[in-house]
Design an enzyme around this catalytic site. Structure first.
Site, PDB file in Angstrom:
ATOM      1  N   TYR A  19      13.418   3.006   2.773  1.00 49.73           N
ATOM      2  CA  TYR A  19      13.181   1.672   3.319  1.00 49.73           C
ATOM      3  C   TYR A  19      14.537   1.050   3.634  1.00 49.73           C
ATOM      4  CZ  TYR A  19      10.604  -2.645   4.116  1.00 49.73           C
ATOM      5  OH  TYR A  19      10.061  -3.764   4.682  1.00 49.73           O
ATOM      6  N   LYS A  71     -14.930  12.016   8.224  1.00 46.44           N
ATOM      7  CA  LYS A  71     -14.230  12.721   9.297  1.00 46.44           C
ATOM      8  C   LYS A  71     -12.758  12.897   8.936  1.00 46.44           C
ATOM      9  CE  LYS A  71     -15.340  14.089  13.535  1.00 46.44           C
ATOM     10  NZ  LYS A  71     -16.643  14.639  13.943  1.00 46.44           N
TER      11      LYS A  71
END
Length: 463
Positions: free
Chosen positions: A115, A170
């Protein structure tokens, strides 16, 4: 209608307290068997001189059937039913997927690189060379699974929240079978233009877009526009995934009965997204005689109520589904439960092929036509020859994303179907084995390789 085979979709877990003496468990298992239940695991939870506690998993064929089984157990003397759990609901609690970090984050230095401030260097690198987004972010391995909830499974327009369990599933399948990260995007709009704008707006994150459970005819325009306006693969699985696996199974079924694609007459019942996509892919694969039926019967040239997609397949004939099936070689059903009778199958040509793919209840129960059809396939996992899209979409996306294809073409779909069919060798091909298992670990890699080769040969691959 023949009773459906018990299956895990309606599985229940029964926690029982029984007297600890011979024959008590046998009385429970007999009661469940008499009610038509199918046993799963039987676990001993606790036992002492007086009592035992056991957990029994039982498959049923419907919610009503599960209640019948539960009632049969409750009616037994000296048996206490302590708890009933619906195993399918239990599996879905708190959702089926999660996001986890790919790298550990255990020190200040790792945080500084992952980060701020280190990540700023990565941002600048991508800004200077946008192509680096593929090597420096999740884009190269991530698919958006997008729906508007307007055509959820065979259940209809349930909306985005009710569509979320399917989209989660899915995403699981993408990860399990192709190691692709996928995320469900359920949109609170069914406006075509708004859907297109939204998908385009989120596309920078994803390497591909899988459209799912969007009603026809809206799905046709959405897919066509996104394919034209985005430079990443866009694939409406209800259309093309179904078509690919159907074509693969039909390749082998025709091989088994000794008939040629160009010579057979094919009847497709269901003129929605799946039916029309199947017809188009079959036509591109050499089928010359395709009749489509919808709720009003044969899609014929005499009809004035046909949209442009149906008009392209209109034939000179007219009549009902029964009329269409008479003398046909192949029936492909993507429609509704119970619309086909045994007599209709018996009216077909010699060695008929019947793919009754309506889910969860097929157009005709396979038990009714075992003696009449040369090959039978369904969309269900509890019968042989399951036509399941999971054989196609993971490998199609894996191949398309890995070679950085800008589009998924018809040729790529046909090659995917050939790849799936090729995994059933001549020495194992029979009436109950025309398609590989969804758990065959060769499928996704074989499909991905075929898709990449096709993409490169057509010049739509970036690498």
């Amino acid at each position: 209608m023949v009773s459906l085979t018990p299956n895990p979709s309606y599985s229940v877990s029964l926690l029982l307290e029984l007297p600890n003496h011979a024959g008590t468990l046998a009385s429970v298992t007999q009661a469940i068997a008499d009610a038509g239940g199918s046993f799963g695991q039987i676990s001993l939870i606790e036992s002492n001189l007086k009592l035992t506690r056991r957990e029994i998993s039982v498959d049923a064929s419907s919610s009503e059937h599960a209640e019948k089984i539960i009632g049969a157990v409750k009616a037994l003397d000296n048996v206490k039913l302590l708890k009933v759990s619906d195993r399918t609901f239990d599996l879905h609690r708190q959702g089926k997927i999660s996001v986890v970090s790919r790298i550990p984050l255990t020190s200040q230095s790792e945080l500084a690189m992952a980060y701020t401030p280190g990540v700023g260097r990565i941002c600048r690198a991508i800004a200077e060379d946008p192509d680096k987004v593929y090597s420096l972010t999740i884009k190269s391995n991530t698919v958006a699974v997008v729906t508007d909830g307007s055509a959820v499974l065979g259940l209809g327009n349930l909306g985005p929240e009710a569509a979320l369990p399917v989209m989660e599933g899915k995403a699981m399948l993408f990860k399990e079978f192709a190691q692709l990260d996928a995320f469900p995007i359920c949109l609170a709009t069914q406006d075509t233009e708004e859907i297109i704008r939204t998908v385009k707006a989120i596309a920078p994150v994803f390497g591909g877009i899988n459209l799912e459970d969007i009603a026809a005819p809206r799905c046709f325009e959405i897919e066509a526009r996104l394919k034209k306006e985005l430079n990443i693969p866009v694939f409406h699985d209800d259309q093309h995934g179904t078509a690919i696996v159907t074509l693969a199974a039909l390749f082998n079924a025709l091989k088994f009965v000794g008939k040629a694609m160009a010579k057979v007459r094919i009847v497709i019942n269901g003129a929605g997204a799946a039916g029309l996509a199947i017809a188009e892919l079959l036509q591109e694969s050499g089928a010359e005689n395709i009749w489509i039926c919808d709720s009003k019967g044969i899609v014929g040239k005499h009809r004035t109520d046909l949209n442009s997609k149906k008009q392209g397949f209109a034939v000179e004939a007219e009549g009902t589904l029964a009329d269409a099936m008479a003398g046909a070689d192949v029936f492909l059903g993507v429609s509704a439960p119970g619309v086909v009778t045994r007599e209709m199958v018996q009216s077909m040509a010699k060695d008929p092929i019947v793919f009754a793919m309506a889910n969860p209840i097929p157009e005709i129960q396979p038990e009714l036509i075992q003696e009449d059809a040369a090959v039978i396939a369904t969309g269900r996992s509890d019968y042989p020859n399951q036509i399941n899209n999971v054989l196609a979409f993971p490998g199609v996306f894996r191949g398309a994303i890995d070679c950085r294809a800008s589009i998924i073409t018809t040729s790529m779909c046909i090659e995917a179907a050939k790849a799936i069919a090729s995994l059933v060798h001549s020495n194992t091909l029979d009436s109950e084995h025309i398609i590989p298992s969804v758990f065959d670990n060769r499928v996704a890699t074989t499909v991905a390789s075929a898709v990449q080769l096709a993409a490169r040969s057509e010049g739509v691959a970036a690498r």
